[in-house]
Design a protein around this motif. Structure first.
Motif: not given
Length: 565
Positions: A29, A32-33, A41, A50-51, A271, A274
């Motif tokens: 996470l 990816t964020a 997400a 969103t992420y 996740v 993404a």
């Protein structure tokens, strides 16, 4: 390699081995964020996160857990359907160093109490709709904190306004007594900052998840899965689906995250890649078709019953299902007719795989874009060894012969929670003894033939006969009871109860059905009852379940149309 004939069928894009990172699961996470902060997400009935927002919320939840006294290694139960709060609580608990215990929202207080007590859970996250049921289980279980959320909190406008009215109209109770260890999920997130929690994690040793499974010999067992187990299996699944693109896939999340299949191939893998997770709180065919039309998903893992529902729904041909590319069937055997009709209807690739909770869960799958074999569970994943052994001696069995399937790989569990004897019986020299009877052909493709355990798999759910039998035995009118799985064209199997009533009893299927519904999750309740004067038994008095199933098979043959006419 002669002992791994399946490697010759690996596509060039799939590596036989991989160096899996030894980081904690939430690293997926955070990475990816950082790379895709504005990528969607989660999509929940049109509400999108969103992420960046997902990570922010997970960090806030982690801080809240620390404030409530959750320390590294403490267990936190999550009793939620697929909704944004599930992902937030899952990653937030892990960021705080806690161990997640995924819990089925359909559980009765009796079932929930056993799981919470066995895991030693300190907190539970649940819905306002489930609060009344949860309160009946937490007092004897030792749970200290209850964090309550509501579906409406993450619904888009105007659904969030209409939801309370609809719930009241349907007679759903949403009243919660806050205070005294009961907290609002939404208020906790607002109260605490999104700052990282300094918790050191050893990915290979520290547990991320205790996932409950069971057997016919006792109550459900907690499977101990480490961060490394789950990270490895998510990456293995991603390597298998090598055409999936980073930051572009849309995952249709109809499989529940409280099932380890859904947790790995949907939440963890999406996740990691993404991807966008389109969340469905429960499987209903009409909303699912509408969701496909709205969100254009590319990946759809599911149980055979989901694909069966789609091909038989009269309105399905009127929907554009062409966005679907990869569909993975698990949790039960996939009928050939279903596979062919689904692929014709959608243009997607529907493959069958195999796994079990003790392996995070996936160990085998058919190739998606290369050679596959109908009726087979496919070939082992990268870094996964598999072989067939004699069920009694443990000696290797040649290709083509039937024996017990055993597997070994980075996704295999640490063992069963607080059950060293069960662990020793199931794990030997790193090999996981699955209890499933199988064979391997000359090409290295595996086929599941039967289960050594009397496990019932109905609609993708595991049902353990002894648990149902114990509930039936508690009824004052029942003298004897045995439960077995019988064939069902929709669910794969369904639960049938064979009952011997006490003398002069007038109990019937309606009475016993009502009794079971009060004490068991709906999917465990017997659908068929057969009342008998006696049950077939061995010389030592053991009920012969296999004899009952043989009788079922004979009846099915007698009822089948005569092939010669």
């Amino acid at each position: 390699m002669p002992d791994k004939p399946w490697l010759q069928h690996y596509p060039d894009e799939v590596p036989p081995t991989y160096d899996y990172p030894k980081h904690h699961l939430p690293h997926f996470l955070t990475e990816t964020a950082a790379a895709y902060p504005n990528r969607i997400a989660l999509d929940f009935m049109g509400k999108q996160l969103t992420y960046r927002t997902l990570l922010d919320s997970a960090l806030r939840f982690a801080r809240a857990m620390a404030h409530l006294g959750i320390r590294k290694g403490d267990r936190v139960a999550i009793m939620l359907p697929n909704c944004p709060q599930t992902a937030i609580a899952y990653f937030g608990t892990l960021l705080a160093g806690g161990i997640v215990v995924m819990t089925n929202p359909m559980y009765t207080p009796r079932e929930l109490e056993h799981q919470l007590k066995d895991a030693g859970a300190k907190a539970i996250v649940t819905l306002d709709l489930l609060y009344e049921r949860v309160t009946k289980a937490i007092a004897p279980s030792g749970v200290r904190q209850v964090i309550v959320t509501s579906i409406k909190d993450y619904l888009p406008f105007p659904k969030n306004w209409l939801y309370p009215l609809k719930a009241k109209q349907d007679g759903l109770k949403r009243d919660v007594d806050y205070g005294g260890g009961v907290y609002s999920f939404a208020k906790l997130l607002k109260r605490f900052p999104p700052s990282p929690s300094p918790v050191a994690i050893d990915a290979e040793q520290d547990l991320a998840l205790i996932q409950y499974t069971g057997g016919t010999t006792g109550l459900a067992k907690g499977v101990m899965l480490t961060h490394y187990n789950l990270v490895a299996n998510a990456i293995q699944s991603r390597l298998w689906s090598y055409r999936s693109e980073q930051g572009k896939e849309v995952y249709l999340s109809a499989l529940p995250f409280f099932h380890v299949f859904g947790l790995t191939v949907l939440l963890n893998q999406a996740v990691y890649l993404a991807g966008t997770l389109v969340l469905l709180p429960r499987f209903e065919i009409q909303p699912l078709l509408e969701t496909i039309r709205r969100t254009r998903p590319t990946v759809f893992p599911g149980a055979p019953t989901m694909y069966i529902s789609m091909i038989h729904h009269p309105e399905a041909p009127g929907y554009d299902l062409s966005s679907l590319e990869v569909c993975i069937s698990g949790a039960a055997s996939l009928p050939l007719d279903v596979q062919e009709r689904f692929e014709t209807m959608t243009g997607a690739r529907l493959i069958e795989g195999y796994g079990l909770t003790e392996a995070s869960p996936v160990t085998h799958a058919n190739n998606i874009w290369a050679k596959r074999k109908i009726g087979s569970i496919g070939i082992p994943f990268p870094d996964t060894e598999a072989k067939i052994v004699h069920p009694d001696t443990g000696e290797d069995i040649p290709a083509g012969e039937i024996g017990e399937l055993i597997v070994r790989g980075p996704q295999v569990m640490r063992g069963y929670w607080n059950r060293p004897e069960e662990t020793a019986r199931t794990l030997k020299d790193g090999w996981l003894y699955t209890g499933d009877m199988a064979r391997m052909d000359e090409d290295g493709f595996f086929y599941i033939l039967d289960r050594r355990k009397d496990l019932i798999i109905a609609g993708g759910y595991n049902i353990y006969p002894r648990e149902v039998e114990e509930v039936l035995f508690e009824h004052p009118d029942v003298e004897e009871a045995v439960v077995a799985g019988v064939k069902d064209p929709y669910r794969g199997e369904t639960v049938k109860a064979y009952i011997v009533l006490k003398k002069d009893s007038e109990a019937d299927s309606e009475v016993l059905g009502a009794w079971c519904r009060e004490r068991l999750a709906a999917y465990k309740v017997p659908r068929i009852y057969e009342f008998r004067n006696s049950l077939p038994k061995s010389l030592v008095g053991k009920v012969l379940r296999r004899k009952l199933l043989e009788e079922e098979e004979e009846r099915a043959k007698e009822d089948a149309p005569d092939a010669s006419t």
